[in-house]
Design an enzyme around this catalytic site. Sequence first.
Site, mmCIF file in Angstrom:
data_model
loop_
_atom_site.group_PDB
_atom_site.id
_atom_site.type_symbol
_atom_site.label_atom_id
_atom_site.label_comp_id
_atom_site.label_asym_id
_atom_site.label_seq_id
_atom_site.Cartn_x
_atom_site.Cartn_y
_atom_site.Cartn_z
ATOM 1 N N ASP A 36 25.420 -17.021 8.366
ATOM 2 C CA ASP A 36 25.795 -15.782 9.022
ATOM 3 C C ASP A 36 25.976 -14.562 8.314
ATOM 4 O O ASP A 36 26.617 -13.736 8.684
ATOM 5 C CB ASP A 36 26.847 -15.991 10.114
ATOM 6 C CG ASP A 36 28.494 -16.288 9.646
ATOM 7 O OD1 ASP A 36 28.158 -16.428 8.183
ATOM 8 O OD2 ASP A 36 29.470 -16.473 9.936
ATOM 9 N N HIS A 238 2.752 -8.910 -8.561
ATOM 10 C CA HIS A 238 3.682 -8.640 -7.785
ATOM 11 C C HIS A 238 4.914 -9.561 -8.474
ATOM 12 O O HIS A 238 5.863 -9.853 -7.783
ATOM 13 C CB HIS A 238 3.535 -9.156 -6.484
ATOM 14 C CG HIS A 238 2.787 -8.218 -5.583
ATOM 15 N ND1 HIS A 238 2.289 -8.429 -4.289
ATOM 16 C CD2 HIS A 238 2.322 -6.703 -5.954
ATOM 17 C CE1 HIS A 238 1.776 -7.254 -3.793
ATOM 18 N NE2 HIS A 238 1.823 -6.275 -4.746
ATOM 19 N N ASP A 255 8.048 -0.681 -11.757
ATOM 20 C CA ASP A 255 7.442 -0.308 -10.441
ATOM 21 C C ASP A 255 8.642 -0.558 -9.591
ATOM 22 O O ASP A 255 9.061 -1.146 -8.989
ATOM 23 C CB ASP A 255 6.304 -1.219 -10.094
ATOM 24 C CG ASP A 255 5.690 -0.595 -8.704
ATOM 25 O OD1 ASP A 255 6.206 0.165 -8.027
ATOM 26 O OD2 ASP A 255 4.702 -1.381 -8.373
ATOM 27 N N ASP A 266 7.465 5.610 -4.366
ATOM 28 C CA ASP A 266 6.735 4.310 -5.086
ATOM 29 C C ASP A 266 6.420 4.876 -6.429
ATOM 30 O O ASP A 266 5.382 5.410 -6.462
ATOM 31 C CB ASP A 266 5.753 3.791 -4.245
ATOM 32 C CG ASP A 266 4.876 2.643 -4.683
ATOM 33 O OD1 ASP A 266 5.400 2.045 -5.786
ATOM 34 O OD2 ASP A 266 3.861 2.151 -4.227
ATOM 35 N N HIS A 345 -6.714 -4.633 -8.776
ATOM 36 C CA HIS A 345 -6.175 -4.127 -7.491
ATOM 37 C C HIS A 345 -6.669 -2.792 -7.079
ATOM 38 O O HIS A 345 -7.553 -2.330 -7.886
ATOM 39 C CB HIS A 345 -4.481 -3.729 -7.356
ATOM 40 C CG HIS A 345 -3.907 -3.284 -8.262
ATOM 41 N ND1 HIS A 345 -4.299 -1.972 -8.468
ATOM 42 C CD2 HIS A 345 -3.238 -3.654 -9.623
ATOM 43 C CE1 HIS A 345 -3.590 -1.115 -9.581
ATOM 44 N NE2 HIS A 345 -3.012 -2.165 -10.353
ATOM 45 N N HIS A 349 -2.542 3.221 -1.911
ATOM 46 C CA HIS A 349 -2.294 2.855 -0.660
ATOM 47 C C HIS A 349 -1.505 3.921 0.355
ATOM 48 O O HIS A 349 -0.714 4.910 -0.456
ATOM 49 C CB HIS A 349 -1.385 1.706 -0.482
ATOM 50 C CG HIS A 349 -0.178 1.577 -1.236
ATOM 51 N ND1 HIS A 349 0.844 2.161 -0.711
ATOM 52 C CD2 HIS A 349 0.113 1.161 -2.322
ATOM 53 C CE1 HIS A 349 1.631 2.140 -2.039
ATOM 54 N NE2 HIS A 349 1.211 1.358 -2.911
ATOM 55 N N HIS A 356 3.714 0.208 1.764
ATOM 56 C CA HIS A 356 2.247 0.184 2.126
ATOM 57 C C HIS A 356 2.131 0.702 3.604
ATOM 58 O O HIS A 356 2.585 -0.099 4.333
ATOM 59 C CB HIS A 356 1.990 -1.232 1.890
ATOM 60 C CG HIS A 356 2.015 -1.830 0.471
ATOM 61 N ND1 HIS A 356 1.871 -3.073 0.210
ATOM 62 C CD2 HIS A 356 2.167 -0.973 -0.762
ATOM 63 C CE1 HIS A 356 2.057 -3.245 -1.111
ATOM 64 N NE2 HIS A 356 2.316 -1.873 -1.772
ATOM 65 N N GLU A 379 -2.419 4.575 -8.421
ATOM 66 C CA GLU A 379 -1.905 3.791 -9.417
ATOM 67 C C GLU A 379 -2.980 2.953 -10.195
ATOM 68 O O GLU A 379 -2.924 1.567 -9.873
ATOM 69 C CB GLU A 379 -0.721 2.892 -8.702
ATOM 70 C CG GLU A 379 -1.416 2.228 -7.447
ATOM 71 C CD GLU A 379 -0.064 1.445 -6.738
ATOM 72 O OE1 GLU A 379 0.420 0.455 -7.456
ATOM 73 O OE2 GLU A 379 -0.079 1.581 -5.553
ATOM 74 N N TYR A 383 -4.573 -4.918 -16.927
ATOM 75 C CA TYR A 383 -3.586 -5.931 -17.242
ATOM 76 C C TYR A 383 -4.485 -7.096 -18.241
ATOM 77 O O TYR A 383 -5.664 -7.425 -17.476
ATOM 78 C CB TYR A 383 -3.240 -6.478 -15.983
ATOM 79 C CG TYR A 383 -2.847 -5.706 -15.015
ATOM 80 C CD1 TYR A 383 -1.591 -5.212 -15.015
ATOM 81 C CD2 TYR A 383 -3.629 -4.958 -14.009
ATOM 82 C CE1 TYR A 383 -1.027 -4.222 -14.143
ATOM 83 C CE2 TYR A 383 -3.242 -4.018 -13.250
ATOM 84 C CZ TYR A 383 -2.018 -3.649 -13.152
ATOM 85 O OH TYR A 383 -1.697 -2.664 -12.383
ATOM 86 N N ARG A 400 0.495 0.041 -15.852
ATOM 87 C CA ARG A 400 0.225 0.716 -14.638
ATOM 88 C C ARG A 400 0.847 2.156 -14.739
ATOM 89 O O ARG A 400 2.002 2.258 -15.208
ATOM 90 C CB ARG A 400 0.435 -0.044 -13.187
ATOM 91 C CG ARG A 400 0.323 0.643 -11.843
ATOM 92 C CD ARG A 400 0.332 -0.367 -10.772
ATOM 93 N NE ARG A 400 1.619 -0.852 -10.573
ATOM 94 C CZ ARG A 400 2.036 -2.341 -10.948
ATOM 95 N NH1 ARG A 400 1.090 -3.214 -11.440
ATOM 96 N NH2 ARG A 400 3.293 -2.691 -10.593
ATOM 97 N N GLU A 402 1.874 5.006 -11.605
ATOM 98 C CA GLU A 402 1.791 5.270 -10.455
ATOM 99 C C GLU A 402 2.525 6.575 -9.801
ATOM 100 O O GLU A 402 3.801 6.484 -10.159
ATOM 101 C CB GLU A 402 2.390 3.886 -9.677
ATOM 102 C CG GLU A 402 2.495 4.152 -7.961
ATOM 103 C CD GLU A 402 2.804 2.973 -7.356
ATOM 104 O OE1 GLU A 402 3.556 2.046 -7.864
ATOM 105 O OE2 GLU A 402 2.400 2.761 -6.271
HETATM 106 N N1 GLY Z 1 5.292 -1.008 -5.283
HETATM 107 C C1 GLY Z 1 4.209 -1.893 -4.628
HETATM 108 C C2 GLY Z 1 2.984 -1.110 -4.988
HETATM 109 O O1 GLY Z 1 2.829 -0.227 -5.870
HETATM 110 O O2 GLY Z 1 1.820 -1.296 -4.185
HETATM 111 MN MN MN Z 2 2.083 1.396 -4.858
HETATM 112 MN MN MN Z 3 4.495 0.661 -6.987
#
Ligand code: GLY
Ligand code: MN
Ligand code: MN
Length: 433
Positions: A36, A238, A255, A266, A345, A349, A356, A379, A383, A400, A402
Site C-alpha cells: 500500500d 534506454h 540524459d 529533456d 533512433h 520527438h 514523448h 538529439e 553509439y 548523444r 539533446e
Molecule cells: N529522455 C528520453 C529521450 O530522450 O527520448
Molecule cells: Mn528526448
Molecule cells: Mn532525453
Amino acid sequence: MDNAIYKSRRINLSEKLPKNSVLLIPGANTQYRNADSAYAFRQDSNFYYLSGFCEPDSLMAIINNDDGINSIIFVPPKDKLKEIWDGHRSGPIGAVKEFLFDKAYDNSEIDNMMPEILFGCDQVLYPIGKKNGFDQKVIDWTTEASSKDRHSKSINILDASSTIGNARLIKDDHEISLIKKACDISAEAHIEAMKNVKNAESEQSIESLYVYEFSKRGGRFPAYTPIVAGGENACVLHYIENNKKLNKNELLLVDAGCEYEMYASDITRTFPANGKFSDEQLQIYNIVLEAQKASVDAVSKGNGVMDPQTISEKVITEGLIDLGIIKGNLEEEHEKGSFKDFYMHKIGHWMGMDVHDVGDYMHEGEFIKFDEGMITTIEPGIYISSTSDVDDKWKGIGIRIEDDVLVTKDGNKNLTDTVPTDPAEIESLMQES
Ligand code: GLY
Ligand code: MN
Ligand code: MN
C-alpha cells in the site's frame, strides 16, 4: 492559477468535436510501488490539460450539443476520514466553483449516470487503448445508452487520441512559460552536476546530483527516469540501471530532465568522466555536435518535421565516412542507411506534458510541417558498442547531444542551449568548483 485557462481549452476542444458527441477523458488512479505504498499522484496529462484538477479516480465529459452543458466532471466525494489521511478533496461543489465545470458529481455515480449522459448522442470519443479497463467501461456505457431506446440509431465509438494530441501539439503561452521553467531548472542542474562529476565514483552518485539539483529548484520529479551511462552503457539507448562504477577514461552520457508543474524538459550531454576528451572521443563528439547544430537550424516554421532527421543522417554518415568507420560514398551510404548501425533512433520527438509528447507527425500520409508553438527535441547520437565491426579504438564510445527547441514566428528558440555543448567549454566547466 487561473482555472479559466482550462475552461477555455475545454470550450476550444468541444468546438472541434463532431456535432452531438461526447468526449470522455479518464483521470489517473493512484499507483502503488508495493503493497500500500503509493507513488506521489501524477494526474493524466490529457485530463490535467483540460481541467487543472489533480485528484485521482476522476472522469470528465466534454459535450458538443445544443443543451448548453459543455463539461461534466466526476470527482472523489468529500469524506472527512479520507481527507484526514490523504488530504483535501474539492468534491463536486468545489469542482464547479473552483474548476469551472458546468456540472460535477461524485465518482461513485459514474456507472449510474454515464448511460444517461451518452443517451441520444451520435458519437462517443475517448483515447482508445490508453487506460487499463476503460475501453470495456465505454463499451458498457455506450451499449446501455443505445439500449435505452431500441428505435434510435446506434452510437459510434471513435478514438480521440489525435484530436486531443493535436490540440496539445501547439503550446500556448502558459505552457511555454512552464516548459521554459522546466528547461531552465534542468539546464542549471546539468551545469552544476557537470562541475561535480570529477569527484563522483559511480553512475548512481551522478544521478543523485541531478535529482537533487532539480528538486531544490522546484522540479521535484524527473520527467523520465534519468539515463546516466558510463562508457559503453551509453550504447543501450534506454539504459536506466545507473549503478555501475565509473571508468575515468570513458565518456559519461547523461540524459536527464525535470518535470515542472506537469511539464517536461529533456536534455542530454556527453562529457569525459575525467574532464578531458581523448582524441577518438573528440572526433566522434564533433560529428554529433555538427549534426545537432545543423538539425536545430532546420527547426523552423514551414520546414518539414523530418528535415532535421535527414540532415542529421547525412552529417553523421559523412563524418563516419571521413573517419573510415563507414566505407563508401555519402549518397550511396545514406541511401543504404549504413548510419543505422551507429545512429539507430530518430532525431527527436514532441515534448510537452509528456516527455514523448502527443501530437501526430503525419497528416493524410504526409509528414506535417513545423508550426509556431510546437516544441521538439533534437538529439542525434552515435553509439559504437564493443560488438561493432570497427577499429578497436572507437569501441565503447556512445554520444548523444539533446536540446529542446521551440518553433517561433521567425525561426526557433533553443530552450536548453545554456548547457555547453562546445568541447572546450565543457572541459573548462568541469574544472570549476
Ligand atoms: N529522455 C528520453 C529521450 O530522450 O527520448
Ligand atoms: Mn528526448
Ligand atoms: Mn532525453
